[in-house]
Design an enzyme around this catalytic site. Structure first.
Site, PDB file in Angstrom:
ATOM      1  N   HIS A 200      27.336  55.076  39.029  1.00  0.00           N
ATOM      2  CA  HIS A 200      27.523  53.938  39.022  1.00  0.00           C
ATOM      3  C   HIS A 200      27.953  52.907  37.581  1.00  0.00           C
ATOM      4  O   HIS A 200      28.773  52.274  37.244  1.00  0.00           O
ATOM      5  CB  HIS A 200      26.501  52.836  39.434  1.00  0.00           C
ATOM      6  CG  HIS A 200      26.679  52.924  40.705  1.00  0.00           C
ATOM      7  ND1 HIS A 200      25.405  52.630  41.749  1.00  0.00           N
ATOM      8  CD2 HIS A 200      27.538  52.780  41.954  1.00  0.00           C
ATOM      9  CE1 HIS A 200      25.540  52.579  43.089  1.00  0.00           C
ATOM     10  NE2 HIS A 200      27.118  52.780  43.200  1.00  0.00           N
ATOM     11  N   GLU A 441      42.499  78.004  38.592  1.00  0.00           N
ATOM     12  CA  GLU A 441      41.373  77.581  38.238  1.00  0.00           C
ATOM     13  C   GLU A 441      40.432  78.621  38.316  1.00  0.00           C
ATOM     14  O   GLU A 441      39.085  78.701  37.897  1.00  0.00           O
ATOM     15  CB  GLU A 441      40.677  76.005  38.734  1.00  0.00           C
ATOM     16  CG  GLU A 441      40.957  76.016  40.033  1.00  0.00           C
ATOM     17  CD  GLU A 441      40.248  74.696  40.602  1.00  0.00           C
ATOM     18  OE1 GLU A 441      39.790  73.874  39.824  1.00  0.00           O
ATOM     19  OE2 GLU A 441      40.573  74.324  41.959  1.00  0.00           O
ATOM     20  N   ASP A 465      37.544  73.698  35.592  1.00  0.00           N
ATOM     21  CA  ASP A 465      37.028  75.184  36.323  1.00  0.00           C
ATOM     22  C   ASP A 465      37.236  76.436  35.585  1.00  0.00           C
ATOM     23  O   ASP A 465      36.320  77.296  35.515  1.00  0.00           O
ATOM     24  CB  ASP A 465      37.378  75.057  37.956  1.00  0.00           C
ATOM     25  CG  ASP A 465      36.349  74.187  38.368  1.00  0.00           C
ATOM     26  OD1 ASP A 465      35.282  74.151  38.375  1.00  0.00           O
ATOM     27  OD2 ASP A 465      36.958  73.146  39.303  1.00  0.00           O
ATOM     28  N   CYS A 512      45.755  69.387  34.722  1.00  0.00           N
ATOM     29  CA  CYS A 512      45.182  68.320  35.310  1.00  0.00           C
ATOM     30  C   CYS A 512      43.735  68.298  34.984  1.00  0.00           C
ATOM     31  O   CYS A 512      43.050  67.394  35.403  1.00  0.00           O
ATOM     32  CB  CYS A 512      45.246  68.256  36.779  1.00  0.00           C
ATOM     33  SG  CYS A 512      44.614  69.286  37.726  1.00  0.00           S
TER      34      CYS A 512
HETATM   35  C1  PEP Z   1      39.729  71.277  37.085  1.00  0.00           C
HETATM   36  O1  PEP Z   1      39.086  72.196  37.583  1.00  0.00           O
HETATM   37  O2  PEP Z   1      40.139  71.282  35.988  1.00  0.00           O
HETATM   38  C2  PEP Z   1      40.143  70.087  38.070  1.00  0.00           C
HETATM   39  C3  PEP Z   1      40.894  69.303  37.533  1.00  0.00           C
HETATM   40  O3  PEP Z   1      39.320  69.989  39.245  1.00  0.00           O
HETATM   41  P1  PEP Z   1      37.947  69.443  39.277  1.00  0.00           P
HETATM   42  O4  PEP Z   1      37.751  68.579  37.964  1.00  0.00           O
HETATM   43  O5  PEP Z   1      38.344  68.273  40.264  1.00  0.00           O
HETATM   44  O6  PEP Z   1      37.169  70.525  39.750  1.00  0.00           O
HETATM   45 MG    MG Z   2      38.611  72.224  39.565  1.00  0.00          MG
END
Ligand code: PEP
Ligand code: MG
Length: 600
Positions: A200, A441, A465, A512
């Site tokens: 939070h 990943e 990941d 991402c």
């Molecule tokens: C990642 O693994 O880079 C990713 C964007 O997924 P998450 O952080 O949700 O595991």
């Molecule tokens: Mg991930």
């Protein structure tokens, strides 16, 4: 990196404490250390004192509750949603589990009220914190906060250290209520022993733009009330007792960061074209529907990743109607720009009740992401139908997490085709053929990239990941956190293989993971051939700004040297220098992912 080290210079001992960056920015100010529930009065009592201690506890609970009530009613209108959090604390401070637990200890163990409170709180907080569901485990922090209030009230501390002047709040755990109590304007920074990025308090700190650092294990050993502290919410560090030159250096860094954010925001709607004319796109990562309003302001060209898990991490599974509504609201907010919905990535640190029954010994290597979806096709179908229905409002894409092979993509296609025919038969509006992509990943997906790129429509690199699985490190294990090195040549070579495979097959690939939002990361990824970046809305303007200042050719040269085996320290130094040159500033700004000080 050690959790804490001392620098001895000019007879001055200053301490640098390391933690995790929770909210970016630099704060310099006076430390206001809230009492630690672990250190309290611990006094055995006689039978004759029992009633008095119970009465003292009742009084403390009533006074803490009254203070919270006053805080709730003074919360400004633009922060009204935090009234609920304060009200929750009002309930907890009167909660029979807390009060009866403590009273029982006073009676049976013959210990004073504060000792009894501290034991009860520790037990309840540990119970919540051991829960796999992050929403429930973070309730442990609320409980500790309540303990702090009760102990403060028992010690007769009616002020709870509130001050009218700006301060940096430090505590074992902080809550939204603490910030409100001090008035958000007086809290210029926050540092805690506990607290992850999803707590939070981290969410509140980011939305109030208060720099914050969490996970500082040595805080109570090293920090004293009233000391000067520099909090670096970009690097995740706290410097206690800085000297004049450090204060000057960090003031300059703070200035530089503020300038950077302002410039970036002002130009958020401009395209991200590098100095030497290479086109890039920056998209937004969203975790919750409430974040959708940030899309238009941040200049994102769509949603590159909508993490769908948060809508599922609750007692009961959501139904298709609720999910369709949630996903449609995102598609509508994107106003014709594409939205990438990721299939449920539960498992690892995001556990559904269905998982608990599996008792996986190592959930990070277990039934996670697409493995879970395919193991529970009835659950997966509900989500796929909701995606397809949301697709009737605007362009969508479906992204599969934790893929390791082609079979997972093919099985998903079959489920999508079945869902499309069902929706058609039922006459429910939907999209028939949304692009299907995979997250890269796992090392297996990275190695199979040529085949996977041929099989699907787009790829998205999950650097968070991928780095962990490639380096074989647990993201929560601080003993191996030194191996969390996004500039490791092995990791960079894997990324290059992926971008090459995608370009040879003409399939778009984006990043991402958090690396996209770190200027060093943006630069090295650009050099490795990435053209599409996706990050939290707050960082989108900054990434676009950085891209406009960079030139692809310099980044390419650095990437080539790194691929040829340059040590990551050399790569980091070259990136720092390039960014300092391109950004016309020697105060390099980063979000702490790629650690290491800027060159002096
Ligand atoms: C990642 O693994 O880079 C990713 C964007 O997924 P998450 O952080 O949700 O595991
Ligand atoms: Mg991930």
């Amino acid at each position: 990196m050690p959790p804490c080290f001392l620098i001895l210079e000019n007879e001055l001992a200053r301490v640098i404490l390391h933690g995790s960056p929770l909210s970016p920015g630099i704060a310099i100010g006076t430390l206001n250390l809230l009492p630690d529930t672990h250190l309290c009065d611990k006094r055995p009592i006689s039978e004759a004192e029992v009633d008095a201690e119970i009465e003292a506890l009742e009084t403390a609970s009533a006074s803490a509750s009254a203070r919270l009530k006053a805080t709730a009613s003074s919360i400004p209108a633009h922060l009204a949603e935090y009234r609920e959090i304060v009200e929750l604390q009002m309930e907890l401070v009167r909660d029979p589990r807390v009060l009866n637990g403590a009273k029982g200890r006073i009676r049976h163990k013959k210990i004073c009220a504060s000792w009894a409170v501290s034991e009860t709180i520790a037990e309840l907080a540990a119970l919540f914190e051991s829960m796999a569901d992050p929403c429930l485990s973070e309730r442990g922090q609320d409980i500790r906060n309540i303990g702090q209030r009760l102990l403060g009230a028992l010690a007769g501390d009616s002020s709870t250290h509130a001050s009218d002047s700006p301060c940096i709040l430090a505590s074992y755990a902080l809550s939204a209520a603490n910030i409100m109590e001090f008035s958000p304007d007086n809290v210029i920074g926050m540092v805690t022993v506990e607290g992850g990025v999803t707590s939070h308090v981290a969410i509140l700190a980011r939305s109030l733009k208060i720099p914050a650092v969490g996970g500082v294990g040595e805080l109570f050993r090293e920090a004293r009330n009233g000391e000067t502290i520099i909090l670096d919410g970009l690097a995740g560090e706290a410097l206690i007792g800085p000297d004049e030159s450090e204060i000057r250096r960090f003031k300059a860094r703070r200035e530089s960061y503020a300038q950077f954010e302002t410039e970036a925001r002002q130009s958020a709607s401009l395209p991200a074209i590098t100095r030497d004319g290479y086109d890039a796109s920056v998209l937004a990562n969203l975790d919750r529907p409430q974040e959708a309003h940030e899309l238009s302001r941040c200049g994102a060209e769509g949603v590159g990743l909508y993490r769908t898990e948060f809508g599922w991490l609750r007692e009961n599974l959501p139904d298709e109607e609720a999910l369709t509504q949630e996903y449609s609201s995102i598609v509508n907010a994107a106003r014709g720009k594409p939205v990438v919905f990721r299939a449920l990535d539960v498992g690892a640190d995001k556990i559904l009740p269905a998982h608990e029954a599996l008792h996986e010994p190592n959930p990070a290597l277990g039934l996670r992401g697409i493995r879970f979806c395919l193991a529970y096709p009835d659950i997966f179908r509900i989500q796929l139908r909701a995606f397809l229905r949301a697709g009737s409002h605007g362009p969508i894409k479906i992204l599969l997490p934790m893929v390791t092979g082609i079979g997972e993509v093919r099985q998903t296609r079959v489920l999508i085709e079945q869902s499309v025919s069902d929706l058609e038969r039922q006459g429910t509006p939907h999209v028939a053929n949304p692009p299907l992509g995979i997250m890269v990943e796992t090392p297996a997906a990275a190695l199979l990239c040529p085949e996977l790129a041929a099989e699907c429509d787009f790829l998205s690199l999950g650097t968070n990941d991928l780095l962990h699985y490639l380096m074989a490190i647990d993201r929560n294990n601080r003993h191996v956190s030194y191996l969390h090195d996004p500039l490791h040549p092995a990791f960079l070579r894997v990324i290059r293989e992926i971008t090459q495979a995608c370009s040879e097959r003409g399939k778009p690939v984006s990043v991402c993971g958090e690396l996209a939002a770190d200027p060093l990361g943006t630069a090295i990824l650009l050099g490795l051939g990435i053209r599409t970046f996706s990050a939290t809305p707050r960082f989108v303007p900054a990434i676009k700004h950085t891209l406009r200042k960079l030139d692809y050719r310099s980044c390419r040269q650095i990437a080539n040297a790194a691929l040829a085996g340059a040590a990551s320290a050399d790569t980091r130094l070259r990136l720092h220098k390039t960014l300092a040159r391109c950004m016309e500033s020697r105060h390099f700004i980063h979000n702490g992912l790629i650690t290491g000080a800027p060159p002096q």
